[in-house]
Design a protein around this motif. Sequence first.
Motif, mmCIF file in Angstrom:
data_model
loop_
_atom_site.group_PDB
_atom_site.id
_atom_site.type_symbol
_atom_site.label_atom_id
_atom_site.label_comp_id
_atom_site.label_asym_id
_atom_site.label_seq_id
_atom_site.Cartn_x
_atom_site.Cartn_y
_atom_site.Cartn_z
ATOM 1 N N GLU A 125 8.533 -14.663 -35.717
ATOM 2 C CA GLU A 125 8.453 -15.705 -34.703
ATOM 3 C C GLU A 125 9.775 -16.467 -34.625
ATOM 4 O O GLU A 125 10.390 -16.785 -35.642
ATOM 5 N N ILE A 126 10.217 -16.726 -33.404
ATOM 6 C CA ILE A 126 11.436 -17.503 -33.178
ATOM 7 C C ILE A 126 11.138 -18.674 -32.250
ATOM 8 O O ILE A 126 10.157 -18.658 -31.503
ATOM 9 N N LYS A 127 11.983 -19.697 -32.332
ATOM 10 C CA LYS A 127 11.869 -20.852 -31.459
ATOM 11 C C LYS A 127 12.965 -20.784 -30.399
ATOM 12 O O LYS A 127 14.133 -20.550 -30.713
ATOM 13 N N THR A 128 12.574 -20.960 -29.132
ATOM 14 C CA THR A 128 13.555 -21.010 -28.041
ATOM 15 C C THR A 128 13.262 -22.232 -27.176
ATOM 16 O O THR A 128 13.021 -22.116 -25.979
ATOM 17 N N SER A 129 13.269 -23.386 -27.806
ATOM 18 C CA SER A 129 12.954 -24.613 -27.077
ATOM 19 C C SER A 129 14.133 -25.108 -26.244
ATOM 20 O O SER A 129 14.005 -26.077 -25.504
ATOM 21 N N SER A 130 15.276 -24.444 -26.382
ATOM 22 C CA SER A 130 16.449 -24.776 -25.571
ATOM 23 C C SER A 130 17.281 -23.511 -25.406
ATOM 24 O O SER A 130 17.174 -22.580 -26.212
ATOM 25 N N PRO A 131 18.141 -23.462 -24.384
ATOM 26 C CA PRO A 131 19.026 -22.303 -24.233
ATOM 27 C C PRO A 131 19.915 -22.083 -25.454
ATOM 28 O O PRO A 131 20.238 -20.939 -25.784
ATOM 29 N N VAL A 132 20.316 -23.161 -26.131
ATOM 30 C CA VAL A 132 21.155 -23.026 -27.329
ATOM 31 C C VAL A 132 20.432 -22.206 -28.390
ATOM 32 O O VAL A 132 21.013 -21.318 -29.024
ATOM 33 N N LEU A 177 14.543 -23.148 -20.876
ATOM 34 C CA LEU A 177 14.838 -24.067 -19.780
ATOM 35 C C LEU A 177 13.608 -24.839 -19.334
ATOM 36 O O LEU A 177 13.730 -25.888 -18.698
ATOM 37 N N TYR A 178 12.426 -24.325 -19.625
ATOM 38 C CA TYR A 178 11.169 -25.031 -19.385
ATOM 39 C C TYR A 178 10.471 -25.257 -20.722
ATOM 40 O O TYR A 178 10.685 -24.516 -21.683
ATOM 41 N N LYS A 179 9.637 -26.278 -20.778
ATOM 42 C CA LYS A 179 8.949 -26.623 -22.012
ATOM 43 C C LYS A 179 7.691 -25.774 -22.198
ATOM 44 O O LYS A 179 6.902 -25.596 -21.280
ATOM 45 N N LYS A 180 7.538 -25.303 -23.424
ATOM 46 C CA LYS A 180 6.397 -24.450 -23.759
ATOM 47 C C LYS A 180 5.175 -25.304 -24.097
ATOM 48 O O LYS A 180 5.268 -26.296 -24.798
ATOM 49 N N LYS A 181 4.036 -24.881 -23.598
ATOM 50 C CA LYS A 181 2.760 -25.529 -23.932
ATOM 51 C C LYS A 181 2.113 -24.835 -25.121
ATOM 52 O O LYS A 181 1.610 -25.481 -26.045
ATOM 53 N N SER A 182 2.134 -23.511 -25.092
ATOM 54 C CA SER A 182 1.522 -22.740 -26.172
ATOM 55 C C SER A 182 2.066 -21.323 -26.145
ATOM 56 O O SER A 182 2.727 -20.919 -25.189
ATOM 57 N N GLY A 183 1.777 -20.571 -27.197
ATOM 58 C CA GLY A 183 2.190 -19.178 -27.243
ATOM 59 C C GLY A 183 3.263 -18.921 -28.283
ATOM 60 O O GLY A 183 3.812 -19.850 -28.900
ATOM 61 N N THR A 184 3.575 -17.645 -28.478
ATOM 62 C CA THR A 184 4.483 -17.223 -29.530
ATOM 63 C C THR A 184 5.504 -16.234 -28.983
ATOM 64 O O THR A 184 5.167 -15.375 -28.165
ATOM 65 N N ILE A 185 6.756 -16.357 -29.448
ATOM 66 C CA ILE A 185 7.812 -15.400 -29.118
ATOM 67 C C ILE A 185 8.277 -14.763 -30.417
ATOM 68 O O ILE A 185 8.595 -15.463 -31.384
ATOM 69 N N LEU A 186 8.308 -13.432 -30.442
ATOM 70 C CA LEU A 186 8.681 -12.702 -31.640
ATOM 71 C C LEU A 186 9.919 -11.854 -31.385
ATOM 72 O O LEU A 186 10.031 -11.202 -30.337
ATOM 73 N N LEU A 187 10.850 -11.847 -32.327
ATOM 74 C CA LEU A 187 12.014 -10.985 -32.294
ATOM 75 C C LEU A 187 12.029 -10.180 -33.587
ATOM 76 O O LEU A 187 12.027 -10.768 -34.679
ATOM 77 N N ASN A 188 11.991 -8.860 -33.446
ATOM 78 C CA ASN A 188 11.893 -7.976 -34.618
ATOM 79 C C ASN A 188 10.720 -8.359 -35.526
ATOM 80 O O ASN A 188 10.820 -8.346 -36.755
ATOM 81 N N GLY A 189 9.613 -8.738 -34.888
ATOM 82 C CA GLY A 189 8.394 -9.031 -35.626
ATOM 83 C C GLY A 189 8.297 -10.419 -36.211
ATOM 84 O O GLY A 189 7.260 -10.788 -36.775
#
Length: 504
Positions: free
Chosen positions: A322-329, A308-320
């Motif tokens: 990296e995933i993208k969550t740039s939108s709720p979809v 819901l907010y725009k990412k400036k930097s950083g990483t999100i990992l699911l089960n090791g």
Amino acid sequence: MQNSANDYRLEMTGISKSFGVVSVLKNVNLKVKSGEIHALLGENGAGKSTLIKILSGVHQKDGGQVLLNGQEINPKNTHDGQVLGISVVYQELSLVNDLSVAENIYLHKLGASKFWMNWKEITKNAQDLIDSLGFEIDASAIVRDLSIVQKQVVEIAKALSEDTKVLVLDEPTTVFDPKDTQKLLDNLFKLKEKGISIIYISHHLEEIFKIADTITVLRDGVDTGSMPASATHTDDVIRLMIGRELKDLYPARTATIGETPIFEVQNLSAKDNLVHDISFSVKPGEVLGIAGLGGSGRTEMAKLIFGLYKKKSGTILLNGEEIKTSSPVEAVAHKIGFVSEDRKEEGVFLPLSIKKNISVTNFDFISNKFGFLKLEKEQDNVSELISKLNIKTPSSEVTVKNLSGGNQQKVALAKWLSIDSKVIIIDEPTRGVDVGAKIEIYNLINEVASKGVAVIVISSDMPEIMGIADRIQVMHTGSIYGELAKEQFSEENILRYAIGKPLK
């Protein structure tokens, strides 16, 4: 000692109200003195809101009498109630998002002048009123840009801008942290000294026993009597509210916590710098608590993760990975669920049915390969979740706006359980929820975690977050300041981290 009728500013006697064949209030009595803080308690659906809406003119009573300063009143609408000096701050906010703070506070006076409005004076008066409450809010700011805590303060200021004789506050502190809660309670004592009668509705019983002079409890549309707050205690009040003993509010944690994190956030920052350098991990079956004062960035962090907010930097990992969550979809596609603190605006679709609310996140599961809904499969899924969450409704076709606050919250949770989420972020899980529904939600969180889901719970209620979390991370000025293991849990430790101080 028996009070005479003249001791009371407000007397509601024998109040009855039905909607169709459903009897909501049955011969209810509520009497409030001048300069008294009177707590009105009861489970969601007990009739509290209906009683207050009769007082303020939203609903018309079927029977009974309402006296204000000894004179019978029958307000036909909210304007009548306001003219009589009855101001109500409802749990669900009613501000106009596109207007300024000052315009919202003095909305009832806009257009009163035959010539022009003195906007400079209106804005100054609004700023003085907010400043007197001890909160830092710009009176010229647009309401849409405020946090939910700030919006609640504006609602209170709006109520106090009128010649108020009876002030009703419906769950006013559900989004407040302890510091802001104390500010509000201090203000209520000042209003009490001015002779204003205050009806205070809250599920936070610790607040009730701090401020209330008298307590009235409703259960199933019937008042179970009034008593001085000093002559009773929490267990008695709970018994009157729900008709049974409530032994253990927080269930024992039964989930087996995995060894390897299922969800990780590394050095996450938002473009607008609301949050920065956020790092944490959650294991399968674990409940991670996020605490912090208002403005610390808890909700903003959740919305950043959910896209819901725009990412400036950083990483999100699911089960090791990296995933993208740039939108709720994208977040939903990765089986990440988010239950917002603002149930009305972001948590549920109020005009839609329970069925449509639950199904909206999971059309793939209930559709065939051509995209047509499998109605029987949809109904089975919805019925199962209604039963599992004990959502009190005669049908899945009931619109969500007609449910109690606690049942609305369960619907908000149900739609994320429908997609078999791997990670669920729950912001203020029991906001505006009665004590009976709270334990159902806590049990549900426990059950979800036991299935290997990573659960992140954000809460301003320190006893709550200590009662349900395995670990607590505390935010301060947009980042995580410190972490507390179970054996370190205490309100003092949470508050020290929340204000940016190390533990003793």
